[in-house]
Enzyme design. Sequence first.
Site, PDB file in Angstrom:
ATOM      1  N   GLU A   1       1.019  -1.238   0.010  1.00  0.00           N
ATOM      2  CA  GLU A   1      -0.023  -0.237  -0.056  1.00  0.00           C
ATOM      3  C   GLU A   1       0.763   1.066   0.079  1.00  0.00           C
ATOM      4  O   GLU A   1       2.126   1.082   0.263  1.00  0.00           O
ATOM      5  CB  GLU A   1      -0.936  -0.003   1.340  1.00  0.00           C
ATOM      6  CG  GLU A   1      -0.198  -0.111   2.547  1.00  0.00           C
ATOM      7  CD  GLU A   1      -1.203  -0.514   3.813  1.00  0.00           C
ATOM      8  OE1 GLU A   1      -1.201  -1.545   3.889  1.00  0.00           O
ATOM      9  OE2 GLU A   1      -1.882   0.646   4.179  1.00  0.00           O
TER      10      GLU A   1
ATOM     11  N   LYS B   1       2.580   4.428   1.181  1.00  0.00           N
ATOM     12  CA  LYS B   1       2.847   5.352   2.641  1.00  0.00           C
ATOM     13  C   LYS B   1       2.714   6.659   2.445  1.00  0.00           C
ATOM     14  O   LYS B   1       3.114   7.349   1.967  1.00  0.00           O
ATOM     15  CB  LYS B   1       4.393   4.885   2.813  1.00  0.00           C
ATOM     16  CG  LYS B   1       4.739   5.476   4.506  1.00  0.00           C
ATOM     17  CD  LYS B   1       6.153   5.127   4.863  1.00  0.00           C
ATOM     18  CE  LYS B   1       6.300   5.176   6.058  1.00  0.00           C
ATOM     19  NZ  LYS B   1       6.268   6.728   6.701  1.00  0.00           N
TER      20      LYS B   1
ATOM     21  N   ASP C   1       2.380  10.696   3.560  1.00  0.00           N
ATOM     22  CA  ASP C   1       3.059  11.480   4.437  1.00  0.00           C
ATOM     23  C   ASP C   1       2.540  12.370   5.042  1.00  0.00           C
ATOM     24  O   ASP C   1       2.269  13.632   4.522  1.00  0.00           O
ATOM     25  CB  ASP C   1       4.090  12.064   3.202  1.00  0.00           C
ATOM     26  CG  ASP C   1       5.446  12.842   4.115  1.00  0.00           C
ATOM     27  OD1 ASP C   1       5.571  12.508   4.998  1.00  0.00           O
ATOM     28  OD2 ASP C   1       5.932  13.410   3.569  1.00  0.00           O
TER      29      ASP C   1
ATOM     30  N   TYR D   1      -6.026   2.948   7.759  1.00  0.00           N
ATOM     31  CA  TYR D   1      -5.388   1.701   7.188  1.00  0.00           C
ATOM     32  C   TYR D   1      -5.138   0.629   8.384  1.00  0.00           C
ATOM     33  O   TYR D   1      -4.408  -0.450   8.054  1.00  0.00           O
ATOM     34  CB  TYR D   1      -3.885   2.012   6.631  1.00  0.00           C
ATOM     35  CG  TYR D   1      -3.016   3.192   7.401  1.00  0.00           C
ATOM     36  CD1 TYR D   1      -2.426   2.587   8.658  1.00  0.00           C
ATOM     37  CD2 TYR D   1      -2.934   4.168   7.015  1.00  0.00           C
ATOM     38  CE1 TYR D   1      -1.622   3.495   9.277  1.00  0.00           C
ATOM     39  CE2 TYR D   1      -2.146   4.958   7.703  1.00  0.00           C
ATOM     40  CZ  TYR D   1      -1.359   4.563   9.075  1.00  0.00           C
ATOM     41  OH  TYR D   1      -0.701   5.366   9.758  1.00  0.00           O
TER      42      TYR D   1
ATOM     43  N   LYS E   1      11.038   3.424   1.289  1.00  0.00           N
ATOM     44  CA  LYS E   1      11.261   4.852   1.260  1.00  0.00           C
ATOM     45  C   LYS E   1      11.400   5.349  -0.237  1.00  0.00           C
ATOM     46  O   LYS E   1      12.639   4.775  -0.468  1.00  0.00           O
ATOM     47  CB  LYS E   1      11.936   5.512   2.334  1.00  0.00           C
ATOM     48  CG  LYS E   1      11.681   5.303   3.632  1.00  0.00           C
ATOM     49  CD  LYS E   1      10.332   6.077   4.113  1.00  0.00           C
ATOM     50  CE  LYS E   1      10.556   7.519   4.020  1.00  0.00           C
ATOM     51  NZ  LYS E   1      10.616   8.077   5.421  1.00  0.00           N
TER      52      LYS E   1
ATOM     53  N   CYS F   1      30.316  43.012 -12.398  1.00  0.00           N
ATOM     54  CA  CYS F   1      30.255  41.569 -13.164  1.00  0.00           C
ATOM     55  C   CYS F   1      31.478  40.833 -12.938  1.00  0.00           C
ATOM     56  O   CYS F   1      32.469  41.368 -12.920  1.00  0.00           O
ATOM     57  CB  CYS F   1      30.296  42.030 -14.514  1.00  0.00           C
ATOM     58  SG  CYS F   1      30.268  40.336 -15.628  1.00  0.00           S
TER      59      CYS F   1
ATOM     60  N   CYS G   1      33.494  40.455 -16.360  1.00  0.00           N
ATOM     61  CA  CYS G   1      34.207  41.616 -17.218  1.00  0.00           C
ATOM     62  C   CYS G   1      34.404  42.800 -16.071  1.00  0.00           C
ATOM     63  O   CYS G   1      35.120  44.009 -16.575  1.00  0.00           O
ATOM     64  CB  CYS G   1      33.318  42.045 -18.309  1.00  0.00           C
ATOM     65  SG  CYS G   1      31.836  43.064 -17.810  1.00  0.00           S
TER      66      CYS G   1
ATOM     67  N   CYS H   1      24.451  42.936 -16.178  1.00  0.00           N
ATOM     68  CA  CYS H   1      25.924  43.343 -16.486  1.00  0.00           C
ATOM     69  C   CYS H   1      25.383  43.832 -18.011  1.00  0.00           C
ATOM     70  O   CYS H   1      24.895  43.255 -18.700  1.00  0.00           O
ATOM     71  CB  CYS H   1      26.802  42.314 -16.937  1.00  0.00           C
ATOM     72  SG  CYS H   1      28.287  42.968 -17.697  1.00  0.00           S
TER      73      CYS H   1
ATOM     74  N   CYS I   1      30.625  41.964 -22.798  1.00  0.00           N
ATOM     75  CA  CYS I   1      31.143  41.170 -21.678  1.00  0.00           C
ATOM     76  C   CYS I   1      31.300  39.572 -22.312  1.00  0.00           C
ATOM     77  O   CYS I   1      30.187  39.176 -22.832  1.00  0.00           O
ATOM     78  CB  CYS I   1      30.068  41.225 -20.726  1.00  0.00           C
ATOM     79  SG  CYS I   1      30.397  39.848 -19.331  1.00  0.00           S
TER      80      CYS I   1
HETATM   81  S1  IVH Z   1       1.084   0.915   9.272  1.00  0.00           S
HETATM   82  C1  IVH Z   1       1.769  -1.046  13.104  1.00  0.00           C
HETATM   83  N1  IVH Z   1       0.487   1.917   6.953  1.00  0.00           N
HETATM   84  O1  IVH Z   1       4.057   5.816   8.709  1.00  0.00           O
HETATM   85  C2  IVH Z   1       1.673  -0.448  11.884  1.00  0.00           C
HETATM   86  N2  IVH Z   1       1.643   3.434   8.338  1.00  0.00           N
HETATM   87  O2  IVH Z   1       6.947   5.432   9.427  1.00  0.00           O
HETATM   88  C3  IVH Z   1       2.141   0.946  11.637  1.00  0.00           C
HETATM   89  N3  IVH Z   1       2.168   5.686   7.438  1.00  0.00           N
HETATM   90  O3  IVH Z   1       3.574   5.908  12.031  1.00  0.00           O
HETATM   91  C4  IVH Z   1       1.544   2.034  10.689  1.00  0.00           C
HETATM   92  N4  IVH Z   1       1.205   5.345   5.586  1.00  0.00           N
HETATM   93  O4  IVH Z   1       2.053   7.481  10.429  1.00  0.00           O
HETATM   94  C5  IVH Z   1       1.018   2.204   8.080  1.00  0.00           C
HETATM   95  N5  IVH Z   1      -0.126   2.402   4.886  1.00  0.00           N
HETATM   96  C6  IVH Z   1       0.353   3.034   5.915  1.00  0.00           C
HETATM   97  C7  IVH Z   1       0.796   4.328   6.050  1.00  0.00           C
HETATM   98  C8  IVH Z   1       1.667   4.597   7.434  1.00  0.00           C
HETATM   99  C9  IVH Z   1       1.689   6.206   6.161  1.00  0.00           C
HETATM  100  C10 IVH Z   1       2.662   6.323   8.705  1.00  0.00           C
HETATM  101  C11 IVH Z   1       2.243   6.070  10.163  1.00  0.00           C
HETATM  102  C12 IVH Z   1       3.375   5.504  10.567  1.00  0.00           C
HETATM  103  C13 IVH Z   1       4.753   5.875   9.894  1.00  0.00           C
HETATM  104  C14 IVH Z   1       5.874   4.909  10.160  1.00  0.00           C
END
Ligand code: IVH
Length: 668
Positions: free
Chosen positions: A113, A115, A117, A222, A310, A404, A407, A422, A427
């Site tokens: 899935e 991640k 931010d 999630y 990451k 400059c 020059c 300039c 130049c």
């Molecule tokens: S699972 C025990 N799933 O990333 C499970 N975290 O770097 C822990 N995060 O603290 C989290 N997307 O804030 C999970 N699809 C995702 C996520 C996710 C973002 C964040 C979350 C976690 C942090 C860890």
Amino acid sequence: MKKEKRIEELKELIKKYSDYYYNQNESLISDVEFDKLLKELEELEGKNPQFKMFDSPTVNVGASVKNTKFTKVTHKEKMLSLSNSYNIGEIEDFINRVDKLLENNKKPTYVLEVKLDGLSISITYKNGKLVQGVTRGDGIIGEDVTENIMEISSIPKTLKEKIDIEVRGEIVLPISEFIKINEKKLAQGEEIFANPRNAASGTLRQLDSKIVKERGLDCYFYFVVNGEQYGIKTHREAFDFLEKLGLKTTKIAEVLSSVKEIDERIEYWKDAREKLDYETDGMVLKVNEIEYWDILGNTTKSPRWAIAYKFPAKQVSTKLLDITWQVGRTGKITPVAELEEVEVSGSRVKRASLHNFDEIERKDIRIGDKVFIEKAAEIIPQVVKSIKELRDGSEKIISAPTNCPVCGSLLEKEEGLVDLKCSNHSCPAKVQGKFEYFVSRDGMNIVGLGQKIVERFIDLGYLNDITDIYKLYTHKEEMEKLEKMGKKSVENLLNSIEESKTRDYSKVLYSLGIPEVGKFMGNLLAKESKNIDNLMKMTKEELLNINGVGDKVADSIINFFKNEKNIEIINKLREYGLNFSLGNQSKVEKNVFEGKTFLVTGKLVKFTRNGIKEEIEKFGGKNLSAVSKNLDYLIVGENAGSKLAKATELGTVKIITEEEFFEIVNNK
Ligand code: IVH
């Protein structure tokens, strides 16, 4: 003793960075750098356990909640973090670890899935009603932000089922909202948010929940705490369960089973994530079968059944070593940041743009500062900001240059404009820049007139202004005798110059270097004016009537044609046979190769691969990607290999060189 000191030092640094990140919505270093420090500390503590204390950041997740305006709440179930990985090899190691920990007959599948931010949140519903929302904090104690999350429209106040449940997810600020907020902040002269995560975190910590309502935060879930109590058997099912309750998920939860599949999907999402309206900083891979989670267990900080992958950071921090002032073809002075080399989005970077002196002042950037850099639109690195919190007093304030750097002439600043310029016509940096621009790929595309050669030709007096390029043939013999030139390269250069006379009017317009007239504007003006005489006669009003031409462009064109020297240059170029009208192009664009197929192989001299492909299409030909009996022409460059061999073997393909290609074009 030394090791103990380093451990203390690392602990302090990590705590400081975590505190800024979690409590003050500020990133002082990139995730990769943070992980490096943490890893160093883990290793040192591992080898010297006598120095590992309960307060070490290797034991606790995140940062402890300090001076909070919100009520502190202890999580019933610890909110764990994720361990990070940065390449597929580390994912493979993770899978091998999982396999080893599970018994032989237990074969897990995985869910991949995105991640998100943002910032994690844990929300408790009682009898289907939202009763509490708590931030992660240090994983053990978080902040009660219930009032604020009530203002987030995608978090339901009532679930579709009357159950008691705790769910976890990520609060994010949609990118579209982030842009809107920053635009508004800019208009009001306020400091803008550095990224959507900071904006989301800053917003959620507002004491005034009305502001939260205005800001358009969003939330994706999630995780269901103790999911098995609700009959959930797999993580994939948890997503469906959440949706069924009315809780929004990203809907991205792909069930995969092999490293190869996982690798392919991660590669896919690296690009595809750009289409999402929320920021993602990686992917998360989780064991799908929840019954295995207990067997695998957790470390103090993260579950052994999940890992984050990451993506390369878009923003990374490094040190600003110096500033060099560059002089462009228009005389504009641009500060260039000389940096301690770092990797950004997959490439090594040691220089970045700072646009102009005003930007240095506005961002308060000093030599010696730690700065964040990023690749804007993934191409040119830019300095985003300096990290003032890390200054030690040795940083030097940058002052604007008065002269400059090439020059020595006194620099000027036009009224109301930010750029230093300039204004010395001769130049050397400006002259050099004009040549580079004229011969560039988007311009006349002349191959063999690189920076060094232009410099030499200027010194030797062969080149004074751009029109001299078309008189270079008069120096043919002298050029052949020059070091590192030789007959062949002179011949190639002269052919390329000759061939450049077939460039469209729009390219010629671009190459003239009229300030504000780039590729797009060159095309537009060529189409609208049909020829240069019409363009030269246009009044400002007429120019402004062209859709896409604004005040700045119109003024620049008028000014350019007011200058006698520019008219002289245009007239000379016209004499040399360059295209100054659209009409001339029909001659070039005849369908010489209608219905014919082409393939290019080996290293070309005059053209880039894409350049010649464009030419082929321009003349009615079609580009193929492999040798087959459908292929009519194979254009061969240096070191042609298997494609040439295959075409020869077939015997039906005409094998020609780059030069022969143009002979055909010119003679038909
Ligand atoms: S699972 C025990 N799933 O990333 C499970 N975290 O770097 C822990 N995060 O603290 C989290 N997307 O804030 C999970 N699809 C995702 C996520 C996710 C973002 C964040 C979350 C976690 C942090 C860890």
